[in-house]
Structure formats: C-alpha cells, structure tokens
Design an enzyme around this catalytic site. Sequence first.
Site, PDB file in Angstrom:
ATOM      1  N   HIS A 102     -14.454 129.958 -75.148  1.00  0.00           N
ATOM      2  CA  HIS A 102     -15.351 129.450 -74.104  1.00  0.00           C
ATOM      3  C   HIS A 102     -16.665 130.231 -74.092  1.00  0.00           C
ATOM      4  CE1 HIS A 102     -13.474 132.933 -72.324  1.00  0.00           C
ATOM      5  NE2 HIS A 102     -14.490 132.993 -71.477  1.00  0.00           N
ATOM      6  N   ASP A 104     -19.005 131.668 -70.918  1.00  0.00           N
ATOM      7  CA  ASP A 104     -18.664 131.935 -69.514  1.00  0.00           C
ATOM      8  C   ASP A 104     -19.312 130.939 -68.548  1.00  0.00           C
ATOM      9  OD1 ASP A 104     -16.928 134.092 -69.857  1.00  0.00           O
ATOM     10  OD2 ASP A 104     -18.602 135.491 -70.062  1.00  0.00           O
ATOM     11  N   HIS A 250     -16.455 133.148 -76.845  1.00  0.00           N
ATOM     12  CA  HIS A 250     -15.520 134.255 -77.026  1.00  0.00           C
ATOM     13  C   HIS A 250     -14.118 133.841 -76.615  1.00  0.00           C
ATOM     14  CE1 HIS A 250     -17.225 134.575 -73.010  1.00  0.00           C
ATOM     15  NE2 HIS A 250     -16.115 135.163 -72.627  1.00  0.00           N
ATOM     16  N   ARG A 265     -16.593 143.198 -65.135  1.00  0.00           N
ATOM     17  CA  ARG A 265     -17.668 142.415 -65.755  1.00  0.00           C
ATOM     18  C   ARG A 265     -18.829 142.212 -64.800  1.00  0.00           C
ATOM     19  NH1 ARG A 265     -16.483 136.433 -67.587  1.00  0.00           N
ATOM     20  NH2 ARG A 265     -17.933 135.771 -65.962  1.00  0.00           N
TER      21      ARG A 265
HETATM   22 FE   LIG Z   1     -15.129 134.836 -70.735  1.00  0.00          FE
END
Ligand SMILES: [Fe+2]
Length: 281
Positions: A102, A104, A250, A265
Amino acid sequence: MGYQTIEVRKLTPAIGAEIFGVDLARPLGNQVFQEIHDALMDNLVIFFRDQELTHDQHKAFGRRFGELHIHPTSIRTESEHPEILVIKADEHSKFVAGEEWHSDVSCDPEPPMGSILYMKQLPPEGGGNTLFANMYRAYDTLSAPIQRLCEGLIAVHDGAQVYGGRFGQKPKEGGFPRNEHPVVRTHPVTGRKALYVNRNFTTHIVGLRKSESDALLEMLYRHSETPEFQCRFAWQPNSVAFWDNRAAMHHAMWDYFPHKRLGYRVTVKGDKPFYRAQGRI
Ligand SMILES: [Fe+2]
C-alpha cells in the site's frame, strides 16, 4: 547527486538508501535538510540508524518537510501526541498495520507525501522487515499500450476496505475517507509518472465493468510487486525509515507472531494527486 553533509549508500539500484552523518534529534540546517530531501527524491525511501528521538524531536523532524497528518482512525494514537501513530504488534494482535502492499492513507483526499517510522522494539529472532517498491519503475516498465490505457483512468480508494474491514475499526464522524485518484500520477517534485493503485485501499476503476476493473487492477498489483523494483529493510531498534508515499509502496512483514514489534510514525501531509500528460513539470 553530490552530497556534502551526509553520506548516502544505496540499498539496491531500484530503491532505498541508508543515510549516515546526521543526528535527527537536532534541528537540521538548511544544507542538511536539502540533502536529505534530495536523497529522498532520488531513492524514494531513506533509512537512518541509531537515532534517539523523543516524540517532540520526531515531530520536529517531520515538520521540516511539511505539516503533520493525523490518521483518520484515532484509536491507535496516543492522545497527548495525536500526530504520533503507534505501530504495534504482539501476542494479542489479530492483524498488523501495513501487511498488504500500500501507499499510506491513499483513501484521503490529499494523501500524505511521506511517512517517518521510528522503530523501538523488534522481535528477538529477527523478522518484521519492511519491503518497499518503486512505483516509477512499475509505470516505466509497463508496455506502451498498457501505459496509454492506464493514463487518464481514475480509481476509487476506500478507507472502509482497510480500517472498517480487516481492522474492524469505527470511523470518526462522517465515515472513513473514500476518494478518487488517477491510476497514474505525476510526482509534484520530480515530474515523473508513478503507478498509484494498491491492494489495501483501491476498490475499483471508475467507468470499467467489475470484471475489467478487477483484472486490470490485479495485473497492475502483480506487476508493481516485481522483486526487482524492491528493497527490503531490516530494522534495528532506533532505526528510522522515511518514505515518499507518492512514488513508493510498502509492505510490512508480520512473520514474528507472537513476538512484539513497536514503533512510532509521524506522517507528513501531501497534496491532491494529479496526472499531467507531459513528462516533467
Ligand atoms: Fe503503511
């Protein structure tokens, strides 16, 4: 690309580089910032080792690149730092974030330009790597007739498919984001064309019959997942990865159950994906 203040070592010819000679906890000077930005544009994902960051320092690094994004699902965020998304899997996990290829939050109207993941804890026997794929390369290596077919097509990206389905999460008010984006997008900085569909969020291509849309998307997914377009990053505690969601996909490997993996993140806002027929902008 010449670098004066940092050292850049490529992981593979296609994608990924490790960056040496910078402490991300300290404010970045303009030259260092510019070189990190250049390294990201050149390599699509960059990695840093042995970084000691507080949440505030992590956010300050992210803010050098733009405003910070707050994830559409608030369940996994720590309330005092809504910009910090906790990435955690352990013996209780039924799923983990990012198990499928995907980009993000591609369901957002303006999906994030970049994500900066700071890893703190890793499984004792290895595993938990992240794979990255070069989506310029995915576009460039399609045959000309398939490139022409894909250019100008629009796909629907739906957060409900991920967050509401597999994750079983409740949306904030107004439901999960669902938006249309071009199948081939022009990168706003480099002007290069990249494929922009992914298994997580993309549900269908507008105007195609379901059988046509399913077949075309499956072909594009499989093509994008060609190993030669990829690198695979082996995290250590205190590693940082910064990827460009506009040009890379990723996939997080969940091969370590029931062990624990924990990271944080910070996500940098992006702009609305667009397609421009002419090459460079
Ligand atoms: Fe991700």
